[in-house]
Design a protein around this motif. Structure first.
Motif, PDB file in Angstrom:
ATOM      1  N   ASN A 209      -9.864  -2.895   5.151  1.00  0.00           N
ATOM      2  CA  ASN A 209     -11.005  -3.713   4.746  1.00  0.00           C
ATOM      3  C   ASN A 209     -12.274  -2.932   5.050  1.00  0.00           C
ATOM      4  N   VAL A 210     -12.965  -2.479   4.002  1.00  0.00           N
ATOM      5  CA  VAL A 210     -14.119  -1.601   4.203  1.00  0.00           C
ATOM      6  C   VAL A 210     -15.358  -2.358   4.672  1.00  0.00           C
ATOM      7  N   ARG A 211     -15.262  -3.678   4.791  1.00  0.00           N
ATOM      8  CA  ARG A 211     -16.337  -4.415   5.454  1.00  0.00           C
ATOM      9  C   ARG A 211     -16.293  -4.191   6.962  1.00  0.00           C
ATOM     10  N   ASP A 212     -15.090  -3.956   7.472  1.00  0.00           N
ATOM     11  CA  ASP A 212     -14.898  -3.834   8.916  1.00  0.00           C
ATOM     12  C   ASP A 212     -14.660  -2.397   9.362  1.00  0.00           C
ATOM     13  N   THR A 213     -14.172  -1.562   8.465  1.00  0.00           N
ATOM     14  CA  THR A 213     -13.719  -0.221   8.836  1.00  0.00           C
ATOM     15  C   THR A 213     -14.334   0.816   7.909  1.00  0.00           C
ATOM     16  N   ASN A 214     -14.823   1.910   8.481  1.00  0.00           N
ATOM     17  CA  ASN A 214     -15.335   3.009   7.680  1.00  0.00           C
ATOM     18  C   ASN A 214     -14.158   3.758   7.066  1.00  0.00           C
ATOM     19  N   LEU A 215     -14.073   3.771   5.744  1.00  0.00           N
ATOM     20  CA  LEU A 215     -12.907   4.335   5.076  1.00  0.00           C
ATOM     21  C   LEU A 215     -12.805   5.840   5.306  1.00  0.00           C
ATOM     22  N   ILE A 216     -13.933   6.529   5.321  1.00  0.00           N
ATOM     23  CA  ILE A 216     -13.896   7.980   5.544  1.00  0.00           C
ATOM     24  C   ILE A 216     -13.328   8.290   6.917  1.00  0.00           C
ATOM     25  N   ASP A 217     -13.794   7.569   7.933  1.00  0.00           N
ATOM     26  CA  ASP A 217     -13.267   7.771   9.287  1.00  0.00           C
ATOM     27  C   ASP A 217     -11.775   7.457   9.343  1.00  0.00           C
ATOM     28  N   HIS A 218     -11.380   6.389   8.676  1.00  0.00           N
ATOM     29  CA  HIS A 218      -9.966   5.984   8.687  1.00  0.00           C
ATOM     30  C   HIS A 218      -9.083   7.050   8.052  1.00  0.00           C
TER      31      HIS A 218
END
Length: 339
Positions: A209-218
């Motif tokens: 969920n990109v509202r809660d998590t930075n996708l690049i970092d993930h």
């Protein structure tokens, strides 16, 4: 006969309309199910540049041959779907082997009346027979699955590739399902809709969920700061355009599957320095469409979960309200054309 008719911006009606007339080279098909596509939502909003009211919607369908001309390769009772693209046959792409990207490409249910109706006459040369053992509801997914088959071909996907799918709409989810069944080593899928992400977790995807998590970092954490082999951008949103190069490894591929309706910023220096490939994907060839029909059987258990609701044609004027209601958690809605 009854049909779901686009009557103007934000207005659809179930109407009694004249049954279409027989024509040479066409087969009369009794419609069974027709799926709602994102393009139908664009038509409903009044934003589609070509769709003009009144218009019968729908191009993702399955039906039964009811009348076939003498010498037809189809028999009465055959279950069929159809390649819904209409090419001009005269432009450069058409004359050079790529009519699916015709310069004036038209589509059933957008430029001509579509399939959310009791019956439709369909040109025999675009019909594809549905093999026995594939349910009618599943067969209605052949068209969106063909979109996904094309995007994997365009991305030059290979077994054990690591992939990100941006956007968990119907096309994004179908992309991830086909990747799973094609041997992807890692599938990360992103969205902001918790209901759709929960479904993605059921399929075994790494859902973010990109509202809660930075996708690049993930993605960096999941790939030891390498990035994935392929990013499939299926969301069409501005923020995704700027992120695609950051998620993709050196020498990796970005496949633009979702349509961006306005120019969006892309980090072109990344594209240079990381020697990445960016490729577009639009619809599908006739062969890819035909090959997608038997492919449905191989993924039936997963694909059936994508069908979130079935609504009778008699009540289909409510379909866009259903899409707009987050509590219903719609993914792919089918219209039962005989109900």
């Amino acid at each position: 006969m009854k049909a779901l008719v686009y009557a103007g911006p934000n207005k659809v009606e179930v109407r009694d309309v004249p049954e279409p007339q027989a024509r040479e080279g066409a087969v009369k098909v009794k419609m069974l199910y027709c799926g709602l596509c994102g393009s139908d939502i664009g038509i409903y909003s009044g934003k589609h540049p070509r769709a003009k009211a009144p218009l019968i919607l729908g191009h993702e369908f399955v039906g039964i041959v009811e009348t076939a001309p003498g010498g037809s390769k189809f028999a009465v009772g055959d279950h069929v779907t159809a390649y819904p693209l209409i090419s001009c046959g005269e432009c450069y792409p058409c004359k050079n082997g790529t009519p699916h990207v015709c310069q004036t490409l038209h589509l059933l249910g957008i430029d001509t009346d579509g399939a959310m109706a009791d019956h439709c006459w369909v040109d025999e040369d675009v019909l594809v027979k549905v093999p026995e053992g594939i349910s009618d509801k599943l067969a209605a997914l052949a068209e969106p699955l063909a979109v996904v088959v094309r995007t994997l071909h365009q991305a030059n996907f290979k077994t054990l590739d690591r992939c990100v799918v941006m956007g968990a709409g119907p096309i994004g989810i179908l992309t991830a399902i086909l990747l799973k069944h094609s041997g992807a080593a890692q599938i990360i899928i992103s969205d902001i809709d918790e209901g759709r992400l929960a479904l993605c977790k059921e399929f075994g995807f790494d859902a973010v969920n990109v509202r809660d998590t930075n996708l690049i970092d993930h993605v960096n954490k999941a790939t030891d700061n390498v990035g994935v082999d392929i990013v499939f951008e299926c969301s069409g949103v501005e923020s995704a355009a700027l992120e695609v190069t950051k998620l993709t490894r050196v020498g990796g591929t970005i496949c633009m599957t979702g349509v961006h309706k306005a120019p969006h910023a892309v980090d072109l220096m990344d594209l240079n320095f990381k020697e990445q490939t960016m490729v577009g994907s639009r619809v599908y060839t006739m062969r890819e469409f035909a090959d997608s029909v038997p492919l449905l059987a191989n993924m039936a258990e997963d694909l059936e979960k994508v069908i979130s609701q079935v609504i009778p044609l008699s009540e289909s004027d409510k379909i866009f309200d259903m899409v707009a209601d987050p509590s219903l958690r719609t993914v792919k809605i089918l219209v039962d054309c005989q109900a």
